[in-house]
Every structure is written in C-alpha cells, then in structure tokens.
Design a protein around this motif. Structure first.
Motif, PDB file in Angstrom:
ATOM      1  N   LEU A   1     -33.083  20.637   0.844  1.00 28.24           N
ATOM      2  CA  LEU A   1     -32.015  20.711   0.373  1.00 28.24           C
ATOM      3  C   LEU A   1     -31.363  19.113   0.987  1.00 28.24           C
ATOM      4  O   LEU A   1     -31.695  18.706   2.497  1.00 28.24           O
ATOM      5  CB  LEU A   1     -30.680  21.970   0.866  1.00 28.24           C
ATOM      6  CG  LEU A   1     -31.060  22.915  -0.132  1.00 28.24           C
ATOM      7  CD1 LEU A   1     -30.234  23.786   1.214  1.00 28.24           C
ATOM      8  CD2 LEU A   1     -30.997  22.769  -1.484  1.00 28.24           C
ATOM      9  N   THR A   2     -30.912  18.127   0.242  1.00 31.70           N
ATOM     10  CA  THR A   2     -30.038  17.171   1.002  1.00 31.70           C
ATOM     11  C   THR A   2     -28.944  17.119   0.593  1.00 31.70           C
ATOM     12  O   THR A   2     -28.066  17.180  -0.617  1.00 31.70           O
ATOM     13  CB  THR A   2     -30.414  15.430  -0.180  1.00 31.70           C
ATOM     14  OG1 THR A   2     -30.785  15.859  -1.330  1.00 31.70           O
ATOM     15  CG2 THR A   2     -32.340  15.690   0.061  1.00 31.70           C
ATOM     16  N   GLU A   3     -28.050  16.187   2.090  1.00 30.62           N
ATOM     17  CA  GLU A   3     -26.379  16.350   1.950  1.00 30.62           C
ATOM     18  C   GLU A   3     -26.044  15.486   1.757  1.00 30.62           C
ATOM     19  O   GLU A   3     -26.443  14.192   2.720  1.00 30.62           O
ATOM     20  CB  GLU A   3     -26.295  17.314   3.456  1.00 30.62           C
ATOM     21  CG  GLU A   3     -26.628  18.402   3.148  1.00 30.62           C
ATOM     22  CD  GLU A   3     -25.753  19.368   4.764  1.00 30.62           C
ATOM     23  OE1 GLU A   3     -25.160  18.880   4.904  1.00 30.62           O
ATOM     24  OE2 GLU A   3     -26.227  20.404   5.122  1.00 30.62           O
TER      25      GLU A   3
END
Length: 54
Positions: A50-52
């Motif tokens: 997951l990339t924030e």
C-alpha cells in the motif's frame, strides 16, 4: 499436389468454442474473487504494498 482439408463439423466447432469459453469464464471468476479479497483486505495468496499519498 495440395489437397484441401476436410471441413470441421459444427458439433466439433461448438465443443471447442464451449471449452474455450468455459476456460475464460473460470479465469474471470478467479480474477474477480482475488479482486474482492484484496479490497476486503483478506487476501492471503496475493502480496502487494500500500502506498500512502501525502
């Protein structure tokens, strides 16, 4: 000298087409199932990060 091949019967053609469609349907069902599990966060067979965003 070249000789033309015999024509494939309708039943044989329809059988092959049905097998092809069944295989495609099975693959689509697997992809949909995997997508649903990823969205729910319950995926065990698929690793992703997951990339924030800021």
């Amino acid at each position: 000298m070249a000789v033309p091949k015999k024509r494939t019967s309708k039943s044989k053609k329809n059988t092959r087409k049905a097998i092809w469609k069944k295989k495609a349907d099975k693959t689509a069902q697997k992809a949909l199932s995997l997508a649903k599990s990823v969205l729910r966060g319950k995926s065990t067979s698929f690793i992703y990060t997951l990339t924030e965003e800021e």
